[in-house]
Design an enzyme around this catalytic site. Structure first.
Site, short mmCIF file in Angstrom:
data_model
loop_
_atom_site.label_atom_id
_atom_site.label_comp_id
_atom_site.label_asym_id
_atom_site.label_seq_id
_atom_site.Cartn_x
_atom_site.Cartn_y
_atom_site.Cartn_z
N PRO A 169 -2.35 16.72 -9.39
CA PRO A 169 -1.29 17.44 -10.11
C PRO A 169 -0.80 16.69 -11.34
CG PRO A 169 -0.38 16.35 -8.18
CD PRO A 169 -1.87 16.08 -8.16
N GLY A 170 -0.58 17.42 -12.41
CA GLY A 170 0.04 16.85 -13.60
C GLY A 170 1.43 17.44 -13.75
N TYR A 209 2.50 17.59 -21.08
CA TYR A 209 1.78 18.09 -22.26
C TYR A 209 2.74 18.33 -23.43
CZ TYR A 209 -1.32 18.81 -18.33
OH TYR A 209 -2.06 18.63 -17.17
N CYS A 252 5.00 23.33 -42.09
CA CYS A 252 4.50 24.30 -43.07
C CYS A 252 3.34 25.06 -42.45
CB CYS A 252 4.07 23.58 -44.33
SG CYS A 252 3.71 24.76 -45.63
#
Ligand code: PLP
Length: 404
Positions: free
Chosen positions: A264-265, A360, A332
């Site tokens: 698991p992350g 993440y 931008c």
């Protein structure tokens, strides 16, 4: 143990360290690991934190101290894990698409390895024969996960050796006496439905007789965490019960037993993380009111990349009436964090916090538009500790070779 960080603590962190700022809650990470330990307490399970979610060295050390092991996606992540004090035996390297030299480096580190292509498996056999145990990453042709970009087990996915090529795996194993010690399948991220994991165990169950030296069955990561108030998460207690049943079935049928591995992350770090930004400008248009913050997808790419949802809170004005805003960055490029979102009235200078920013988030940040990557702070023992400095101008020139 405090599972969330209060607005006051977040405001104090922003005042001390500036914004944009990533803030992580150590207690929450440890708590998440305890939840998993509890859910699988009656099984022979090993948990490897998928550290690509967040590799700050202090997070890796915290994870190690809590008793969790570590899963890596590059040999450099494995080196970071070693630096954080993990013994090689507790490091797993689940590779994809890498050159064989990186597998050789992983072997030289003595870590666990999952190989995901026939060509690397053949090279592995030629080079190491039976001398080094290895896991095989398989592609099961299962569509699962929150969206296509984070689905890794479907037919068109690049990940793993296609399950229909299993005979070729077996031929290579026999030809080179490869010690296949594990089978690995990670179907994707944000898998709510426990039955997806059980589809994988069914596949493993049928493959067991073909692999006499198996020691572990690795079901990858992908546990879903809640993003919205009414979101459901993966029922890990139910999964724990199902895994126990799976183990019993294996014992009864084959009189064998295996370690069950998970990677698991998000489950471990997503909810522990907060991303604090400041509102630079409010712009009222006929289409929407933009709240432009001092960040962008250079710091938090998930909304633009995966259309992921992050709760956005105005911690400077939390009790104000709700109004609708489109929250954008200062890059931008179109960098919309949320379109037409109800948020307590925003004023220029207010602090907007993005929840679920531990996984993440910083890890996928960049210097796009030559902006600095944010600082990171860990709240541990009630105190805020700087764990990564904000970048400065010299960082932008570092490694550039100036010819003129
Ligand atoms: N294991 C592997 C092989 C992965 O590719 C991933 C992420 O996609 C994970 C584990 C962790 O997934 P998650 O963060 O959703 O738990």
């Amino acid at each position: 143990m405090s599972l969330s960080i209060s607005n006051e603590q977040l405001i104090a962190a922003a005042e001390s360290f500036g914004t944009p700022l990533y803030v992580y809650n150590a207690d929450r990470i440890v708590h998440q690991f305890q939840q998993l330990k509890q859910a699988f307490s009656t099984s022979n399970v090993r948990i490897f934190y998928a550290c690509k979610a967040l590799t700050n060295i202090n997070i890796l050390k915290l994870i190690r101290q809590s008793g969790c092991q570590v899963d890596c996606s590059s040999v450099n992540e494995a080196r970071l894990a070693i630096h954080a004090g993990f013994p090689a035996e507790q490091i797993l390297y689940t590779s994809n698409g890498i050159g064989f030299s990186e597998i050789e480096e992983a072997v030289s580190l003595g870590i666990n390895i999952n190989i995901d292509s026939l060509s690397n498996l053949e090279k592995f056999g030629q080079r190491y024969g039976h001398s080094y145990p290895v896991g095989i990453r398989l592609k099961p042709n299962i569509m699962a996960g929150g969206n296509l970009k984070i689905s890794t087990g479907h037919e068109k996915s690049k990940f793993g050796i296609p399950i229909e090529q299993i005979q070729e795996v077996i031929s290579l194993m026999n030809r080179y006496q490869i010690q296949i010690a594990g089978l690995h399948i990670h179907t994707g991220s944000e898998i709510k439905d426990v039955s997806v994991f059980m589809q994988v165990t069914d596949l493993f169950f049928d493959l067991i007789p073909s692999f006499p030296e198996l020691k572990f069955l690795d079901l990858g990561g992908g546990f879903k965490v809640p993003y919205k108030d009414d979101d459901t998460a993966t029922d890990i207690r139910l999964l724990g019960e199902k895994i126990r049943g799976f183990e019993e079935k294996i014992t009864q049928t084959y009189q064998r037993s295996f370690e069950i591995w998970f990677e698991p992350g998000k489950f471990l770090v997503s909810e522990a993380g907060y991303f604090i930004t400041s509102v630079n400008v409010l712009k009222v248009t006929s289409a929407t009111t933009f709240a432009g913050v001092n960040s962008g997808f250079n710091h938090l790419i998930r909304p633009m990349f995966y259309e992921s949802y992050h709760r956005i809170r105005n911690i400077s004005n939390p009790d104000a009436p709700l109004q609708h805003y489109t929250v954008t960055g200062n890059i931008c490029e179109t960098d919309t964090f949320a379109w037409d979102r109800a948020i307590p009235e925003i004023r220029e200078g207010d602090l907007l916090v993005f929840d679920n920013a531990g996984a993440y988030g910083f890890e996928m940040s960049s210097n796009y538009n030559s902006r600095y990557r944010p600082a990171e702070v860990l709240i541990k023992g009630g105190e805020a500790h700087l764990i990564r400095k904000r970048e400065v101008f010299d960082d932008l020139l570092r490694n550039q070779v100036e010819l003129f």
